[in-house]
Write a protein that holds these residues in place. Structure first.
Motif, PDB file in Angstrom:
ATOM      1  N   ASP A 197      45.023  30.891  35.877  1.00  0.00           N
ATOM      2  CA  ASP A 197      44.248  29.677  35.611  1.00  0.00           C
ATOM      3  C   ASP A 197      44.720  29.016  34.309  1.00  0.00           C
ATOM      4  OD1 ASP A 197      42.548  27.589  36.187  1.00  0.00           O
ATOM      5  OD2 ASP A 197      40.836  28.860  36.621  1.00  0.00           O
ATOM      6  N   ARG A 210      45.385  34.782  42.256  1.00  0.00           N
ATOM      7  CA  ARG A 210      43.922  34.904  42.272  1.00  0.00           C
ATOM      8  C   ARG A 210      43.415  34.938  43.715  1.00  0.00           C
ATOM      9  NH1 ARG A 210      41.729  29.894  39.450  1.00  0.00           N
ATOM     10  NH2 ARG A 210      43.863  29.133  39.598  1.00  0.00           N
ATOM     11  N   HIS A 251      34.492  33.559  39.492  1.00  0.00           N
ATOM     12  CA  HIS A 251      35.768  32.903  39.209  1.00  0.00           C
ATOM     13  C   HIS A 251      36.484  33.570  38.032  1.00  0.00           C
ATOM     14  CE1 HIS A 251      35.473  29.786  42.140  1.00  0.00           C
ATOM     15  NE2 HIS A 251      34.419  29.202  41.612  1.00  0.00           N
ATOM     16  N   GLY A 265      43.466  32.089  47.352  1.00  0.00           N
ATOM     17  CA  GLY A 265      44.663  31.264  47.363  1.00  0.00           C
ATOM     18  C   GLY A 265      45.201  31.019  48.765  1.00  0.00           C
ATOM     19  N   ASP A 283      37.967  36.721  39.174  1.00  0.00           N
ATOM     20  CA  ASP A 283      39.194  36.435  39.943  1.00  0.00           C
ATOM     21  C   ASP A 283      40.394  36.341  39.006  1.00  0.00           C
ATOM     22  OD1 ASP A 283      37.821  36.208  42.358  1.00  0.00           O
ATOM     23  OD2 ASP A 283      37.786  34.003  42.341  1.00  0.00           O
ATOM     24  N   SER A 284      40.217  35.607  37.899  1.00  0.00           N
ATOM     25  CA  SER A 284      41.336  35.421  36.967  1.00  0.00           C
ATOM     26  C   SER A 284      41.675  36.714  36.245  1.00  0.00           C
ATOM     27  CB  SER A 284      41.003  34.309  35.958  1.00  0.00           C
ATOM     28  OG  SER A 284      41.060  33.048  36.603  1.00  0.00           O
ATOM     29  N   ARG A 287      45.611  28.987  42.971  1.00  0.00           N
ATOM     30  CA  ARG A 287      45.132  30.363  43.094  1.00  0.00           C
ATOM     31  C   ARG A 287      46.222  31.245  43.710  1.00  0.00           C
ATOM     32  NH1 ARG A 287      39.707  31.805  42.892  1.00  0.00           N
ATOM     33  NH2 ARG A 287      38.394  30.139  42.062  1.00  0.00           N
TER      34      ARG A 287
END
Lengths: 327, 327
Positions: free
Chosen positions: B145, A175, B237, A178, B240-241, A170
């Motif tokens: 990711d 992201r 998630h 992390g 986040d990416s 991350r």
């Protein structure tokens, strides 16, 4: 006449650990083999176990001055789900080859339990690469987790290492969530992280590779809040498992056993807090000994006719065979 | 004189998808092969790709009435990390075998991006069994990711299915965080859960097995708060990416592409909310097309000399070879 002895075995991922002794006389003679017992389509292979065990047992019996091995206890990884062939064949084979009359076969989680707490009610967390919790109120066994690194083993070494590597990546990606210190640790241990998938996925011991990063997470936790959060989450998962198996009444004991707990206070402090919060009626105690110690303990109690632990086909299976010499 | 055409390829886990067409003339002729391109010690194998591609390209060119294939675009899964041999050999091989002069090699995430958004700044989430986010401000590429099911792919089908199975097993064990509906779903799909480790761990396609449970999680989410929480966490998630790769300025577009988004509103509603919260300056738009459409789009722009996308050795590698006939 030479005294009647016992044979105690811990069969795990790195081979057999074997002890022969006489109840009331310590210490026992011990030896290890390096060949993990094979699993085939019928489960754990009794013939492969016997091939390794018989010569070691005979040598240890001679060394310890034990004439007759009246009792044998075999704790085996995978017994709960892969123990059918062991149950069917091991008692007879041990009677034929070594004259053993009373055999107990146990899940390694049960020998870990007995090694840690003896025959007292409570819960034991056994954690290394994987994690399982076992509990008993002395009328039956309960277990929680132990499902492996993809389905569970929540809080285990593989779980902590995997979470640490996710936090490292991350940080690499930019992201949320992390950790730059974990990214630095991952690159120190594995090289540039772009190569990490190529290092990990082709391996057959992926869980062990993940677990190898857990000590870095612990090492970062004093300075890095992301690493500290991972260990706190691991502690919560462990407490979930302990709470699921611990007797609800009385004053059960709770102990920790296995290599993961060598990680120290960064893990142990939040874990002790979680256990105190979730199981306020339980007493946290140090583990007395390891799984081989548990096999020895079951064997001496069985030999003395005072085994206080509940039988269970998948967890602790006791079988008495008429003496070969007596027919 | 027959018109100059293009060759567009999407090389993925189920084989090649190939299109041949003429810029400005739609639709192109298309065909699929069933043999995924092999990876060897040098990475993705250019010879294996060419063996499959050349006969299909020639047949499609004849079918489409295309005389010369001036431009070829190959989007390939794994290109970013395993593309060295393709970069070294594919432009020359395509020139020799098919007379192609301009070749672009791209990561499948780039062709997914261009298929979804075309040459406009923004971010694309590509999700199926795995998950990767790709973004560009038209001066460079960013990705987040795509690390696989053990290191990341957070929010992917494998991630959702794994979380659902963990919740099922928590219910089985009596641990906190369990879901009885997911346990019932897991037993319906896989049989008694005691057998699940034995079904999953020996497989080589473990991520796909995990992902196969994701639709059950979506199906439970309307009634089951644990399943709904899993989808909300997946949405976070994913956001986040997307946030890690989306341009911070201007009015970038954000699109979703890949099979996971067929799961419907149980996933899409929280995802749209998270994206709006995290990327308030971005405009959420439907994906125009799939990765093969992206390859076609890059090919037609290249053929017209107006490719607006940034080159990048690992993401979008353009190479011009002098015409074979011209030497």
């Amino acid at each position: 006449m030479t005294p009647a002895g016992y044979l105690a075995v811990d069969s795990g991922g790195s081979g057999l650990r074997v002890a022969v002794g006489v109840p009331g006389r310590e210490p026992s003679a011990r030896r290890e083999t390096r060949d993990p017992v094979r699993t085939n389509a019928r489960g754990i292979d009794p013939a492969h176990l016997m091939d390794q065990l018989v010569p070691v047992a005979r040598a240890l019996a001679a060394e310890a001055g034990v004439g007759e091995l009246g009792t044998a206890v075999v704790g085996a990884a995978g017994f709960a789900t892969l123990g059918d062939a062991l149950r069917a064949e091991l008692p007879g084979a041990l009677a034929r080859e070594l004259g053993v009359r009373t055999v107990a076969l146990a899940a390694d989680a049960v020998t870990a339990y007995v090694g840690a707490l003896g025959p007292r009610p409570g819960a034991v967390l056994a954690a290394g690469t994987g994690l399982i919790a076992v509990g008993t109120d002395l009328t039956g066994w309960r277990r929680a987790d132990g499902w492996g690194h993809l389905l569970g083993d929540c809080g285990s070494g593989a779980w902590i290492g995997r979470a640490g590597l996710e936090a490292a990546l991350r940080a690499h990606d930019g992201r949320a969530g992390g950790s730059a210190p974990l990214l630095a640790g991952a690159e120190e241990q594995f090289g540039p992280v772009r190569g990490l998938p190529g290092l990990l996925y082709p391996r057959t011991d992926r869980a062990a590779v993940l677990a190898s990063f857990a000590p870095r997470v612990a090492a970062c936790a004093a300075q890095d809040p992301v690493a500290a959060d991972i260990l706190r989450a691991a502690a919560r998962h462990m407490a979930d498992s302990a709470a699921a198996v611990c007797p609800a009444d009385g004053t059960p004991e709770v102990a920790l056993t296995g290599g993961l707990f060598k990680m120290g206070d960064q893990l142990l402090t939040p874990l002790r807090e979680e256990l105190a919060r979730r199981l306020p009626h339980a007493r946290q105690v140090p583990a007395e000994g390891d799984p081989l110690h548990g096999s020895v303990r079951i064997a001496t109690d069985l030999a003395a006719g005072r085994l206080a632990l509940p039988g269970d086909r998948a967890m602790l299976y006791v079988r008495r065979t008429p003496g070969v010499g007596a027919t």
